[in-house]
Design a protein around this motif. Sequence first.
Motif, PDB file in Angstrom:
ATOM      1  N   ALA A 180       0.667  -1.257   0.153  1.00  0.00           N
ATOM      2  CA  ALA A 180      -0.007  -0.136  -0.072  1.00  0.00           C
ATOM      3  C   ALA A 180       0.871   1.455  -0.181  1.00  0.00           C
ATOM      4  O   ALA A 180       0.325   2.181  -0.524  1.00  0.00           O
ATOM      5  CB  ALA A 180      -1.042  -0.114   1.227  1.00  0.00           C
ATOM      6  N   VAL A 181       2.143   1.287   0.562  1.00  0.00           N
ATOM      7  CA  VAL A 181       2.883   2.499   0.797  1.00  0.00           C
ATOM      8  C   VAL A 181       3.630   2.747  -0.720  1.00  0.00           C
ATOM      9  O   VAL A 181       3.994   3.929  -0.792  1.00  0.00           O
ATOM     10  CB  VAL A 181       3.963   2.290   1.811  1.00  0.00           C
ATOM     11  N   TRP A 182       3.417   1.722  -1.604  1.00  0.00           N
ATOM     12  CA  TRP A 182       4.014   2.114  -2.974  1.00  0.00           C
ATOM     13  C   TRP A 182       3.124   2.590  -3.742  1.00  0.00           C
ATOM     14  O   TRP A 182       3.360   3.384  -4.921  1.00  0.00           O
ATOM     15  CB  TRP A 182       4.464   0.539  -3.669  1.00  0.00           C
ATOM     16  N   ARG A 183       1.988   2.662  -3.382  1.00  0.00           N
ATOM     17  CA  ARG A 183       0.581   3.086  -4.445  1.00  0.00           C
ATOM     18  C   ARG A 183       0.345   4.400  -4.059  1.00  0.00           C
ATOM     19  O   ARG A 183       0.599   5.032  -3.055  1.00  0.00           O
ATOM     20  CB  ARG A 183      -0.594   2.240  -4.328  1.00  0.00           C
ATOM     21  N   THR A 184      -0.181   5.175  -5.173  1.00  0.00           N
ATOM     22  CA  THR A 184      -0.898   6.209  -5.131  1.00  0.00           C
ATOM     23  C   THR A 184      -2.066   6.530  -4.585  1.00  0.00           C
ATOM     24  O   THR A 184      -2.800   8.027  -4.543  1.00  0.00           O
ATOM     25  CB  THR A 184      -0.588   7.254  -6.500  1.00  0.00           C
ATOM     26  N   ASP A 185      -2.950   5.643  -4.600  1.00  0.00           N
ATOM     27  CA  ASP A 185      -4.465   5.601  -4.497  1.00  0.00           C
ATOM     28  C   ASP A 185      -4.682   5.014  -3.266  1.00  0.00           C
ATOM     29  O   ASP A 185      -5.754   4.568  -2.858  1.00  0.00           O
ATOM     30  CB  ASP A 185      -4.907   4.597  -5.630  1.00  0.00           C
ATOM     31  N   THR A 186      -3.596   4.929  -2.333  1.00  0.00           N
ATOM     32  CA  THR A 186      -4.184   4.439  -0.876  1.00  0.00           C
ATOM     33  C   THR A 186      -3.571   5.539  -0.029  1.00  0.00           C
ATOM     34  O   THR A 186      -2.665   6.523  -0.070  1.00  0.00           O
ATOM     35  CB  THR A 186      -3.162   3.185  -0.467  1.00  0.00           C
TER      36      THR A 186
END
Length: 132
Positions: free
Chosen positions: A88-94
């Motif tokens: 989740a920390v890699w994503r831009t939508d979280t």
Amino acid sequence: MPTTPDPGAPEAAPDEEPWLNSRQIAELWPVREDWLPGAAGRADVRTRQFGGESRGTYGAAPTYYDYHPGDARRAAKEIVEGRVDIPAVWRTDTPEGRRAEFWSRFRFRLTCGVVLALVLLVLGVAVYDVVS
């Protein structure tokens, strides 16, 4: 002079679609740009890596990646649908990813501001010493 190709010449390769760079992939995938190579590995996207050669005592040159366009489009659909396990920390939508991106940019801007303030302080002291 004949304009026909030599009979022994190999056939020209069909024009292939150009590979996508990191900026284009960042627009396509909901993944932070720093983590695109890791996400590509998890989604089985073919990549071309260039740069990164050693500069001796000066470290290494930046490493750049190009991504196969067909694989990238397939992975975009899988990433959005949640079929690729991306933290989740890699994503831009979280919320976790947006928070990490915010603090990363904040630290960078704070560091730049502190360095600029120190440079201006040193220049100010030097000018004051010359004028006095």
